[in-house]
Design an enzyme around this catalytic site. Structure first.
Site, PDB file in Angstrom:
ATOM      1  N   GLU A   9       0.459  -3.902  12.011  1.00 29.65           N
ATOM      2  CA  GLU A   9       0.621  -5.334  11.706  1.00 29.65           C
ATOM      3  C   GLU A   9       0.816  -6.203  12.941  1.00 29.65           C
ATOM      4  OE1 GLU A   9       3.752  -5.480   8.763  1.00 29.65           O
ATOM      5  OE2 GLU A   9       2.236  -5.075   7.216  1.00 29.65           O
TER       6      GLU A   9
ATOM      7  N   LYS B 234       2.379  -1.358  15.967  1.00 32.06           N
ATOM      8  CA  LYS B 234       3.633  -1.226  15.230  1.00 32.06           C
ATOM      9  C   LYS B 234       3.759   0.181  14.637  1.00 32.06           C
ATOM     10  CE  LYS B 234       6.008  -3.307  11.250  1.00 32.06           C
ATOM     11  NZ  LYS B 234       5.835  -4.165  10.082  1.00 32.06           N
ATOM     12  N   GLN B 235       2.639   0.721  14.168  1.00 32.24           N
ATOM     13  CA  GLN B 235       2.686   1.982  13.437  1.00 32.24           C
ATOM     14  C   GLN B 235       1.316   2.645  13.508  1.00 32.24           C
ATOM     15  OE1 GLN B 235       3.175  -0.819  10.058  1.00 32.24           O
ATOM     16  NE2 GLN B 235       2.432   0.907   8.840  1.00 32.24           N
TER      17      GLN B 235
ATOM     18  N   TRP C 234       0.819  -1.220   0.000  1.00 35.40           N
ATOM     19  CA  TRP C 234       0.000   0.000   0.000  1.00 35.40           C
ATOM     20  C   TRP C 234       0.844   1.257   0.000  1.00 35.40           C
ATOM     21  CZ3 TRP C 234      -2.097   2.452   5.032  1.00 35.40           C
ATOM     22  CH2 TRP C 234      -1.128   2.403   6.030  1.00 35.40           C
ATOM     23  N   ASP C 235       2.182   1.087   0.025  1.00 35.15           N
ATOM     24  CA  ASP C 235       3.093   2.218   0.196  1.00 35.15           C
ATOM     25  C   ASP C 235       2.903   3.324  -0.837  1.00 35.15           C
ATOM     26  OD1 ASP C 235       4.099  -0.290   1.337  1.00 35.15           O
ATOM     27  OD2 ASP C 235       5.716   0.952   2.097  1.00 35.15           O
TER      28      ASP C 235
HETATM   29  C1  BGC Z   1       4.787  -1.846   7.216  1.00 34.73           C
HETATM   30  C2  BGC Z   1       3.791  -1.817   6.075  1.00 34.73           C
HETATM   31  C3  BGC Z   1       4.502  -1.457   4.794  1.00 34.73           C
HETATM   32  C4  BGC Z   1       5.675  -2.389   4.559  1.00 34.73           C
HETATM   33  C5  BGC Z   1       6.476  -2.024   3.327  1.00 34.73           C
HETATM   34  C6  BGC Z   1       5.938  -2.761   6.873  1.00 34.73           C
HETATM   35  O1  BGC Z   1       6.894  -2.709   7.891  1.00 34.73           O
HETATM   36  O2  BGC Z   1       4.175  -2.331   8.387  1.00 34.73           O
HETATM   37  O3  BGC Z   1       2.785  -0.877   6.353  1.00 34.73           O
HETATM   38  O4  BGC Z   1       3.631  -1.550   3.711  1.00 34.73           O
HETATM   39  O5  BGC Z   1       6.540  -2.327   5.668  1.00 34.73           O
HETATM   40  O6  BGC Z   1       7.013  -0.763   3.429  1.00 34.73           O
END
Ligand code: BGC
Length: 806
Positions: A494, A615-616, A355-356
């Protein structure tokens, strides 16, 4: 790092991988890591070359299960070049000592330069200057120029220049137990006197890749004949060239390389193309001139200037734009490839598209909309797989995969290795269904900026409708609540893959997902309404949209359930607030860096599923994607009370519970803190700028840059601090400019108007370039202005800083 150059002095074996990633050169079609040409892959060096969209699948047995992974393929290494003095040891082998070394990446010109002095075990000292490019205008062309100066010796200089087809994927330690041999070697042969050709084919996807290399040697401007011989070694083909050199003399070795694949448009046989086009090339210097011009032109479009900011903010911003444009550029427009999360700079996430791109499009939309359109079409072409995934899951419409590669099927790994415990753990990240909502959001935003009706009519509307249909079928009506709910998914955070002790994967009613679902339902209705009547009728017919469907979208847009806690804060998902609190202090004291708390907990036999630990940014993503006004509208439509005071409360709540295990987190936190906590926002902004430069996730940059953090950090300047929003046929300016950042100037394109914006603590000025387009509407805190070509307008930028309502 100075304004335009990233420099590295000396040798630092532990950080060589990081340097290679940061010194990668690319052009949107292919990229090559900044590895030293004389070293093959090993524990220190990893010379990867990747072409956008060239993937291959391999199978393995892991923990008793068969797993299949598709990877962006490491292509034959075009760099190998070495030399020896008087039959002594080769550069890169033991027996040659590097006395000093400097590497500089020139961002303005797209050139990597390396200077070193080496002494062999016979005491012979040679000074080496190497320059290389991966050509921005001629996307199939790479060049390496090596100037050798014999400082204190005379005699025979032997140069070896090769193509190495014997490479495999081995750039990520965690994947090293898995298969990495993607290439079958087909041809390794000389073509004419100066050229060699290496052809390989990926062993599952059958993409043929041809590289041709021409090596010439010059003294001043005169080409030397030298004696040469074709050499073949395991997987390699090249030339050895002998010359006489006297002390104090220098010679220049010029290696030009062409790379073609069978996926290239307007290509019959990539080998023929590689050899023929190589024959058309002049010399390194004239190609370099064109390279400089191409970058100059691109930098004009991406002009950003920051005066008076402390630290390395401006150079970092330029580095981020540079790597973004090396991953995707004009050259990507004709390539069937998406936005790989880790650039074309390494093998993490196997080159997949996640999704980046949500963080990348805002930069491209306002500067290179043609590129955005091409990248959105990557998603459009993958609708058949997304539809199949929806069918397989018993849903309607299109279910986009969390990780996407060549054809658009789900590429998320089934198992991942926790390097702390050494255990292979089931990977549930594919439950992040929200990726499809990001695709719809990106289509919508693209249209807001460009008003590209052609795209919306032919491609965009279909994607928005199919995503909406999918979520309309995922959402279930809950009679008890008289609302729609979504069960068994994952949010952007995540860490939470299931409820504690539950065997059912996923969590229910992720607030981020549910709000976006309500939003996408509205957009689907709106898009149908906006389409010209004939196209609407066609789409309704083709997609078989029944009359009950728009009614259901209406309902969901009014009745989606949101997990709102009594204090008004959105729960990350239903039940998050009831999970145990983590003792952050004790984990920090025990482990220091706890960004990857999931790995720490798993290795201790525990799981983040049990804790209020993210995590984020997850809920906070909503404040990143939507303005407070948009959220108020969404809540209102849903019949929920919206209190803007909950924004600062939510930020505080989640900030205290987030480990920032993803580089995306700093971008989002900088953003959401900008309104009320400027100093903290700046800290996160600096962290986002340092994501790769300082490798803040501890070793991950060597496996590829973090493209979303790179683009997102620039976007924080543009859309957050400068407050540029594109909504409803208006360019909104809502700056929250931190005076510590000095003055920002940047260029954008809005509705085909070239605009230059200049923001200081006091004013925000917008000047339109010449043109013939009708005026655009600007709005800054209640003041509205029309801006026509050649005109400028200035608004006061400063507002009293709103304090958190605590
Ligand atoms: C993040 C995801 C992201 C992926 C690739 C992961 O660490 O949790 O949101 O899409 O990294 O950048």
């Amino acid at each position: 790092m100075d304004a335009w150059t990233l420099e590295f002095e000396g040798d630092d074996p532990g950080r060589e991988g990081l340097r290679e990633a940061l010194c990668t050169l690319g052009n949107g079609y292919l990229a090559t890591r900044g590895a030293a040409p004389e070293h093959p892959a090993g524990s220190e060096h990893y010379p990867g070359t990747y072409a956008a969209g060239v993937y291959n699948r391999l199978r393995d047995t892991v923990a008793g299960e068969t797993v299949e992974n598709e990877s962006l393929v490491n292509l034959p290494n075009w760099l190998p070049l070495s030399f020896r003095a008087q039959g002594g040891p080769w550069l890169g082998e033991s027996g040659v000592t590097v006395l000093d070394e400097w590497r500089g990446l020139d961002l303005r010109r797209g050139v990597l330069t390396r200077r070193l002095r080496v002494r062999d075990n016979g005491g012979r000292i040679t000074a080496v200057t190497q320059r290389r490019f991966v050509h921005l205008r001629h996307e199939h062309v790479c060049g390496l120029q090596t100037t050798l100066l014999a400082e204190n010796w005379s005699g025979t200089l032997t140069v070896r220049s090769q193509l190495d087809g014997g490479v495999e994927n081995g750039g990520v330690a965690r994947y090293q137990g898995l298969a990495g041999q993607h290439l079958t070697r087909l041809t390794a042969e000389p073509v004419g006197a100066e050229t060699v050709l290496c052809v390989v084919e990926t062993n599952q996807s059958h993409v043929r890749v041809a590289e041709a290399a021409r090596t010439r040697v010059f003294r001043a401007e005169y080409q030397l004949d030298g004696e040469r011989e074709v050499i073949r070694e395991a997987g390699r083909i090249g030339h050895e060239i002998w010359l006489d050199i006297a002390a104090g003399e220098q010679v220049t070795v010029e290696k030009l390389v062409t790379v073609f694949t069978s996926r290239d448009p307007a290509t019959s046989d990539p080998a023929v193309e590689a050899v023929t086009r190589l024959g058309w090339l002049a010399d390194f210097d004239s190609l370099l001139e064109e390279q400089v011009l191409a970058w100059q032109q691109l930098w004009r479009r991406f002009h950003v200037w920051l005066a008076g900011a402390e630290g390395r903010a401006l150079p970092a911003v330029r580095l981020h734009l540079f790597h973004l444009l090396q991953t995707v550029s004009d050259n990507s427009v004709e390539v069937d490839a998406g936005v790989p999360a880790r650039g074309l700079h390494g093998e993490a996430y196997r080159g997949h598209v996640l999704w980046d791109e949500l963080f990348v499009f805002p930069i491209l939309n306002l500067r290179l909309p043609l590129l955005s359109r091409a990248l959105l079409r990557y998603r459009y072409r993958r609708l058949p797989w997304a539809r199949a995934a929806a069918r397989a899951a018993g849903r309607a419409g299109a279910l986009y995969p969390w990780q996407s590669g060549s054809d658009g099927r789900e590429e998320s790994q089934q198992l991942h290795l926790n390097p702390l415990s050494g255990r292979w753990v089931p990977d549930a990240t594919w439950l992040q269904r929200h990726v499809g909502l990001a695709v719809a959001y990106n289509v919508w935003q693209y249209h807001q900026v460009t008003e590209d009706w052609e795209f919306l009519t032919h491609y965009g509307a279909e994607m928005i409708l199919e995503v909406a249909r999918c979520f309309a079928s995922i959402a279930e009506y809950d009679h008890g609540r008289d609302r729609y709910v979504i069960r068994g998914v994952m949010g952007p955070d995540e860490f939470h893959t299931a409820y504690p002790d539950s065997t059912r994967p996923g969590i229910d009613n992720n607030a981020y997902t549910n709000v976006l679902v309500a939003w996408v339902m509205q957009r689907a209705l709106e898009v149908l309404d906006m389409l010209p009547a004939d196209r609407r009728a066609e789409l309704v017919e083709t997609l078989g949209i029944g009359s009950a469907e728009p009614q259901r979208w209406q309902d969901i847009s009014h009745r989606m359930y949101l997990p709102i806690r009594p204090d008004g804060i959105l729960d990350q998902f239903e039940g998050y607030g009831r999970l145990a609190e983590l003792d952050w202090g004790s984990y920090r004291a025990r482990y220091g860096d706890i960004r990857r708390l999931d790995r720490i907990l798993e290795s201790a036999g525990d799981t983040p599923n049990r804790y209020q630990a993210s995590k984020q940014a997850d809920v906070l993503m909503l404040f990143y994607l939507f303005s407070a006004d948009e959220l108020a509208e969404l809540f209102d439509r849903l019949g929920y009370r919206w209190d803007p005071g909950t924004i600062p409360k939510s930020i505080e709540y989640y900030l205290a519970r987030t480990s920032h295990g993803s580089t995306l987190s700093a971008v989002v936190h900088a953003w959401v803190l900008a309104r009320n906590h400027r100093a903290q926002a700046l800290e996160y902004f600096v962290e986002a700028l340092e994501s790769d430069l300082a490798d803040i996730q501890g070793g991950t940059t060597a496996e590829g840059i973090h493209l979303a953090a790179m683009a997102g950090s620039v976007d924080v300047l543009q859309r957050c601090f400068a407050g540029v929003e594109t909504r409803g046929d208006t360019l909104w300016l809502n700056p929250y400019w931190p005076p510590q950042l000095g003055t920002l100037e940047f260029d954008i394109q809005y509705r085909e108007h070239p605009l230059r914006l200049r923001i200081t603590g006091e004013t925000i000025r917008v000047a339109a370039g010449p043109g013939r387009r009708p005026p655009i509407r600007l709005r800054c805190r209640g003041e509205v202005a029309l801006l026509g070509p050649g005109e400028a307008v200035e608004f006061p930028a400063s507002v009293p800083l709103r304090r958190a309502a605590t």
